[in-house]
Scaffold this motif. Structure first.
Motif, PDB file in Angstrom:
ATOM      1  N   LYS A 146      -1.232  -6.793  66.372  1.00  0.00           N
ATOM      2  CA  LYS A 146      -2.063  -6.087  65.395  1.00  0.00           C
ATOM      3  C   LYS A 146      -2.940  -5.038  66.079  1.00  0.00           C
ATOM      4  CE  LYS A 146      -3.780 -10.043  64.112  1.00  0.00           C
ATOM      5  NZ  LYS A 146      -4.573 -11.094  63.417  1.00  0.00           N
ATOM      6  N   SER A 147      -3.110  -3.911  65.392  1.00  0.00           N
ATOM      7  CA  SER A 147      -4.017  -2.858  65.824  1.00  0.00           C
ATOM      8  C   SER A 147      -4.832  -2.397  64.633  1.00  0.00           C
ATOM      9  CB  SER A 147      -3.233  -1.684  66.424  1.00  0.00           C
ATOM     10  OG  SER A 147      -2.514  -1.008  65.400  1.00  0.00           O
ATOM     11  N   MET A 148      -5.714  -1.427  64.844  1.00  0.00           N
ATOM     12  CA  MET A 148      -6.527  -0.903  63.742  1.00  0.00           C
ATOM     13  C   MET A 148      -5.660  -0.383  62.604  1.00  0.00           C
ATOM     14  SD  MET A 148      -9.804  -1.204  63.701  1.00  0.00           S
ATOM     15  CE  MET A 148     -10.113   0.014  62.419  1.00  0.00           C
ATOM     16  N   ALA A 149      -4.497   0.156  62.931  1.00  0.00           N
ATOM     17  CA  ALA A 149      -3.614   0.713  61.906  1.00  0.00           C
ATOM     18  C   ALA A 149      -3.186  -0.336  60.890  1.00  0.00           C
ATOM     19  CB  ALA A 149      -2.395   1.354  62.552  1.00  0.00           C
ATOM     20  N   ASP A 150      -3.176  -1.602  61.300  1.00  0.00           N
ATOM     21  CA  ASP A 150      -2.734  -2.675  60.406  1.00  0.00           C
ATOM     22  C   ASP A 150      -3.792  -3.051  59.378  1.00  0.00           C
ATOM     23  OD1 ASP A 150      -0.032  -3.453  61.474  1.00  0.00           O
ATOM     24  OD2 ASP A 150      -1.233  -3.662  63.299  1.00  0.00           O
ATOM     25  N   SER A 151      -5.008  -2.544  59.532  1.00  0.00           N
ATOM     26  CA  SER A 151      -6.059  -2.897  58.579  1.00  0.00           C
ATOM     27  C   SER A 151      -5.762  -2.359  57.180  1.00  0.00           C
ATOM     28  CB  SER A 151      -7.417  -2.380  59.060  1.00  0.00           C
ATOM     29  OG  SER A 151      -7.420  -0.965  59.159  1.00  0.00           O
ATOM     30  N   ARG A 152      -4.960  -1.309  57.095  1.00  0.00           N
ATOM     31  CA  ARG A 152      -4.592  -0.791  55.779  1.00  0.00           C
ATOM     32  C   ARG A 152      -3.748  -1.805  55.008  1.00  0.00           C
ATOM     33  NH1 ARG A 152      -4.126   3.954  58.976  1.00  0.00           N
ATOM     34  NH2 ARG A 152      -1.905   3.563  59.310  1.00  0.00           N
ATOM     35  N   GLU A 153      -2.972  -2.578  55.744  1.00  0.00           N
ATOM     36  CA  GLU A 153      -2.137  -3.613  55.121  1.00  0.00           C
ATOM     37  C   GLU A 153      -2.845  -4.955  55.033  1.00  0.00           C
ATOM     38  OE1 GLU A 153       1.742  -6.380  56.279  1.00  0.00           O
ATOM     39  OE2 GLU A 153       1.275  -4.584  57.469  1.00  0.00           O
ATOM     40  N   ARG A 200      -5.319  -4.165  71.166  1.00  0.00           N
ATOM     41  CA  ARG A 200      -4.428  -4.874  70.249  1.00  0.00           C
ATOM     42  C   ARG A 200      -4.621  -6.386  70.374  1.00  0.00           C
ATOM     43  NH1 ARG A 200      -0.003  -1.824  68.273  1.00  0.00           N
ATOM     44  NH2 ARG A 200      -0.030   0.344  69.018  1.00  0.00           N
ATOM     45  N   ILE A 201      -4.309  -7.088  69.294  1.00  0.00           N
ATOM     46  CA  ILE A 201      -4.359  -8.550  69.245  1.00  0.00           C
ATOM     47  C   ILE A 201      -2.944  -9.053  69.008  1.00  0.00           C
ATOM     48  CG2 ILE A 201      -5.360 -10.581  68.135  1.00  0.00           C
ATOM     49  CD1 ILE A 201      -7.461  -8.771  69.392  1.00  0.00           C
ATOM     50  N   ALA A 202      -2.458  -9.925  69.868  1.00  0.00           N
ATOM     51  CA  ALA A 202      -1.091 -10.440  69.747  1.00  0.00           C
ATOM     52  C   ALA A 202      -1.093 -11.841  69.149  1.00  0.00           C
ATOM     53  CB  ALA A 202      -0.403 -10.462  71.111  1.00  0.00           C
ATOM     54  N   SER A 240     -15.364  -1.803  58.403  1.00  0.00           N
ATOM     55  CA  SER A 240     -14.352  -1.272  59.320  1.00  0.00           C
ATOM     56  C   SER A 240     -12.938  -1.665  58.936  1.00  0.00           C
ATOM     57  CB  SER A 240     -14.638  -1.753  60.748  1.00  0.00           C
ATOM     58  OG  SER A 240     -15.916  -1.348  61.190  1.00  0.00           O
ATOM     59  N   PHE A 241     -12.775  -2.873  58.404  1.00  0.00           N
ATOM     60  CA  PHE A 241     -11.434  -3.405  58.180  1.00  0.00           C
ATOM     61  C   PHE A 241     -11.099  -3.623  56.706  1.00  0.00           C
ATOM     62  CE2 PHE A 241     -12.688  -4.553  62.456  1.00  0.00           C
ATOM     63  CZ  PHE A 241     -11.569  -4.195  63.190  1.00  0.00           C
ATOM     64  N   GLY A 242     -12.104  -3.532  55.834  1.00  0.00           N
ATOM     65  CA  GLY A 242     -11.851  -3.806  54.430  1.00  0.00           C
ATOM     66  C   GLY A 242     -11.970  -5.292  54.142  1.00  0.00           C
ATOM     67  N   ARG A 243     -11.687  -5.655  52.932  1.00  0.00           N
ATOM     68  CA  ARG A 243     -11.801  -7.045  52.499  1.00  0.00           C
ATOM     69  C   ARG A 243     -10.440  -7.743  52.559  1.00  0.00           C
ATOM     70  NH1 ARG A 243     -17.035  -7.814  53.292  1.00  0.00           N
ATOM     71  NH2 ARG A 243     -18.222  -6.076  52.417  1.00  0.00           N
ATOM     72  N   ALA A 244     -10.455  -9.009  52.193  1.00  0.00           N
ATOM     73  CA  ALA A 244      -9.217  -9.787  52.227  1.00  0.00           C
ATOM     74  C   ALA A 244      -8.208  -9.290  51.201  1.00  0.00           C
ATOM     75  CB  ALA A 244      -9.528 -11.266  51.993  1.00  0.00           C
ATOM     76  N   GLY A 245      -8.711  -8.674  50.131  1.00  0.00           N
ATOM     77  CA  GLY A 245      -7.811  -8.127  49.126  1.00  0.00           C
ATOM     78  C   GLY A 245      -6.918  -9.189  48.533  1.00  0.00           C
TER      79      GLY A 245
END
Length: 291
Positions: A146-153, A200-202, A240-245
């Motif tokens: 995971k990276s910052m780009a994955d926060s959109r998902e 990144r977090i693996a 920064s990352f948004g909510r759980a959605g």
């Protein structure tokens, strides 16, 4: 190969603790430094660790915090340690290759972008469906980085990481200031800081540990109230990352379907009552200053 340390914070770890230390001794990965930080156990936990060849630091129980004690451990490590693995006292490592597989996330990372890795947690043998279902949902069989780009998902789930079975690149951990002195979610906090720093977090699904707890409503209330308070005190995570959605909705749907197969409609009622306690406790922690 990296210089590796393992750290386990303990407090009255019980009879099973010796079995965990024996499983660690059988791991295929060479361990350069092994440290237990014990909160003045009354059951001989510190002696068990010492007898198994571990370094032991004893602290008063009043001085323990999930973040602060782990940061103390990092500061106690020899200067040549490159990777630190954190475990909790109640995990088990029946697969002797679990640690080697976990650290593979760093070995295979040629650009040194992976700052932390966590393994797959499966329930203890004999665990109830109520203890197992969240582990099944949160720890799938497929690895992911995971990276910052994955926060959109993923939203805030991007920062998901568990110090029950996790490893950190020490230099990256120190660059973001290490663990804060907090009593919950220290792993989420650090994961968020690392991701914001471009790391990144693996998630390594092949690295398996057994870990689960039978749910108790009182414990749920206290834990999720503290989680809500953590979010209130650290608004930068949501910003920064948004909510759980939809992640929470997907969890409830998974729980209902999985529990229904084993326990029927009564099981659904029980798991939903647990979810309600979690939700109310979380909201209480976010919106009520003193409870």
């Amino acid at each position: 190969m990296y210089k590796v340390a393992i750290v386990i914070p303990t407090c009255n770890a019980g009879r099973e603790f010796a079995n965990l230390l024996a499983e660690i001794a059988r791991q295929s990965l060479p361990i350069d430094y092994k440290l237990v930080i014990d909160s003045t156990s009354a059951d001989g936990t510190a002696d068990v660790a010492g007898n198994h060849g571990w370094q032991v630091r004893i602290i008063p129980q009043a001085e323990f915090s999930h973040g602060g004690t782990r940061q103390m451990a990092v500061e106690l490590l020899p200067k040549d340690i490159e990777i630190v693995v954190f475990l909790t006292q109640d995990v088990r490592l029946p697969d002797r290759y679990s640690l080697e597989k976990l650290l593979g996330a760093f070995v295979d990372d040629r650009e040194a972008q992976v700052a932390a890795a966590y393994g797959r947690q499966v329930p203890h043998e004999g665990a109830s469906i109520y203890a197992a279902v969240d582990r099944e949902f949160n720890y799938p069989a497929v690895s992911r980085t995971k990276s910052m780009a994955d926060s959109r998902e993923l939203g805030i789930k991007t920062t998901f990481l568990s110090d029950s079975f996790a490893a950190y690149r020490v230099q990256d951990l120190l660059k973001i200031g290490g663990f804060p002195k907090i009593n919950i979610c220290e792993d989420m906090y650090v994961a968020g800081r690392l991701l914001l720093a471009g790391k990144r977090i693996a998630y390594v699904a092949e690295a398996i540990a057994r870990h689960s707890h039978e749910p108790k409503l009182k414990d749920m209330w206290c834990r999720y109230r503290e989680m809500g308070r953590f979010q209130k005190e650290n608004p930068w995570i949501g910003e920064s990352f948004g909510r759980a959605g939809g992640e929470g909705v997907r969890l409830v749907k998974y729980q209902a379907g999985r529990v229904y197969k084993e326990k029927g409609i009564i099981g659904i009622g029980k798991i939903l009552s647990m979810d309600l306690v979690r939700f109310l406790a979380y909201k209480a922690g976010m919106y009520i200053t003193e409870i």
